[in-house]
Design a protein around this motif. Structure first.
Motif, short mmCIF file in Angstrom:
data_model
loop_
_atom_site.label_atom_id
_atom_site.label_comp_id
_atom_site.label_asym_id
_atom_site.label_seq_id
_atom_site.Cartn_x
_atom_site.Cartn_y
_atom_site.Cartn_z
N LEU A 93 0.83 -1.20 0.00
CA LEU A 93 0.00 0.00 0.00
C LEU A 93 0.87 1.25 0.00
CD1 LEU A 93 -2.83 1.23 0.04
CD2 LEU A 93 -2.77 1.05 2.54
N LEU A 94 1.92 1.24 0.78
CA LEU A 94 2.87 2.35 0.79
C LEU A 94 3.48 2.56 -0.60
CD1 LEU A 94 4.64 4.50 2.17
CD2 LEU A 94 6.21 2.64 2.79
N ASN A 95 3.89 1.48 -1.23
CA ASN A 95 4.48 1.57 -2.57
C ASN A 95 3.46 2.12 -3.57
OD1 ASN A 95 6.94 0.58 -1.68
ND2 ASN A 95 6.46 -1.52 -2.22
N TRP A 96 2.22 1.65 -3.47
CA TRP A 96 1.16 2.17 -4.36
C TRP A 96 1.04 3.68 -4.19
CZ3 TRP A 96 -3.16 4.88 -2.81
CH2 TRP A 96 -4.03 5.23 -3.84
N PHE A 97 0.98 4.14 -2.95
CA PHE A 97 0.82 5.57 -2.70
C PHE A 97 2.00 6.36 -3.24
CE2 PHE A 97 1.13 9.48 -0.29
CZ PHE A 97 -0.16 9.99 -0.45
N GLN A 98 3.19 5.87 -3.00
CA GLN A 98 4.40 6.57 -3.47
C GLN A 98 4.45 6.63 -5.00
OE1 GLN A 98 7.29 4.24 -1.27
NE2 GLN A 98 7.49 5.83 0.27
N GLU A 99 3.94 5.62 -5.67
CA GLU A 99 3.90 5.63 -7.13
C GLU A 99 2.80 6.54 -7.67
OE1 GLU A 99 3.63 1.56 -8.43
OE2 GLU A 99 5.54 1.04 -7.47
N GLU A 100 1.68 6.61 -6.96
CA GLU A 100 0.55 7.43 -7.40
C GLU A 100 0.75 8.92 -7.12
OE1 GLU A 100 -2.42 6.71 -9.10
OE2 GLU A 100 -1.25 4.90 -9.51
N PHE A 101 1.45 9.24 -6.06
CA PHE A 101 1.56 10.64 -5.63
C PHE A 101 2.03 11.57 -6.76
CE2 PHE A 101 3.58 14.30 -3.66
CZ PHE A 101 2.56 14.74 -2.83
N PRO A 102 3.09 11.24 -7.50
CA PRO A 102 3.55 12.16 -8.56
C PRO A 102 2.51 12.38 -9.67
CG PRO A 102 5.22 10.51 -8.10
CD PRO A 102 3.99 10.10 -7.36
N LYS A 103 1.55 11.48 -9.80
CA LYS A 103 0.49 11.65 -10.80
C LYS A 103 -0.53 12.70 -10.35
CE LYS A 103 0.90 6.77 -12.01
NZ LYS A 103 0.23 5.47 -11.97
N HIS A 104 -0.52 13.03 -9.06
CA HIS A 104 -1.50 13.95 -8.47
C HIS A 104 -0.89 15.24 -7.96
CE1 HIS A 104 -4.83 10.98 -8.35
NE2 HIS A 104 -3.82 10.13 -8.36
N SER A 105 0.44 15.30 -7.93
CA SER A 105 1.09 16.47 -7.35
C SER A 105 2.44 16.70 -8.02
CB SER A 105 1.30 16.27 -5.85
OG SER A 105 1.99 17.36 -5.29
#
Length: 151
Positions: A93-105
């Motif tokens: 879940l942490l890895n998912w968030f870290q990968e998704e974050f740059p797509k949103h910010s």
């Protein structure tokens, strides 16, 4: 800044005006996305979302009188904080968030073990926080929590 407000509404009302809207928006996106079974509450001086004792009677191992915490949001002195215990306990879940974050910010991710920090209200990626809130049910969190922290 830990609050002594007894309800989410009073917590939000006592915030500086510049933080009230983003904190209300965070609350709304979490409430719209968090799976059924978590309860909104005040805990540890912030607005929290926890597994109630009715679902997990043992409560939080650090203080069994408290329900099992899952998420929290707080207006701190120098930032807005989103806490998510699931990311602390689940590396995928942490890895998912870290990968998704740059797509949103376009900002650099400022994160501790379970805390995501945002310096300005306009930097909070509400849609991503909503999606994060939806990723784990109370029963999944209980199973992960007992496997990870209650050995």
């Amino acid at each position: 800044m830990q609050s002594t407000a007894p309800t989410p509404e009073l917590y939000l009302a006592e915030l500086p005006e510049a933080r009230q809207q983003i904190m209300q928006d965070l609350r709304n996106v979490i409430l719209q996305n968090i799976p059924t079974g978590f309860e909104e509450m005040m805990g540890y001086g912030m607005l929290g979302y926890a597994v109630p004792h009715t679902l997990y009677p043992a409560g939080y191992h650090c203080d069994p009188k408290q329900p099992l915490p899952f998420m929290g949001i707080a207006s701190q002195k120098n930032h807005i904080a989103v806490y998510h215990m699931g990311m602390y306990a689940d590396e995928s879940l942490l890895n998912w968030f870290q990968e998704e974050f740059p797509k949103h910010s376009d900002r650099k991710l400022d994160m501790g073990k379970s805390c995501i920090r945002f310096k300005k209200p306009e930097h909070v990626p509400l849609a991503l926080i909503g999606e994060l809130a939806s990723k784990m049910t109370p029963l999944e969190w209980i199973e992960l929590y007992t496997r990870t922290f209650r050995r």
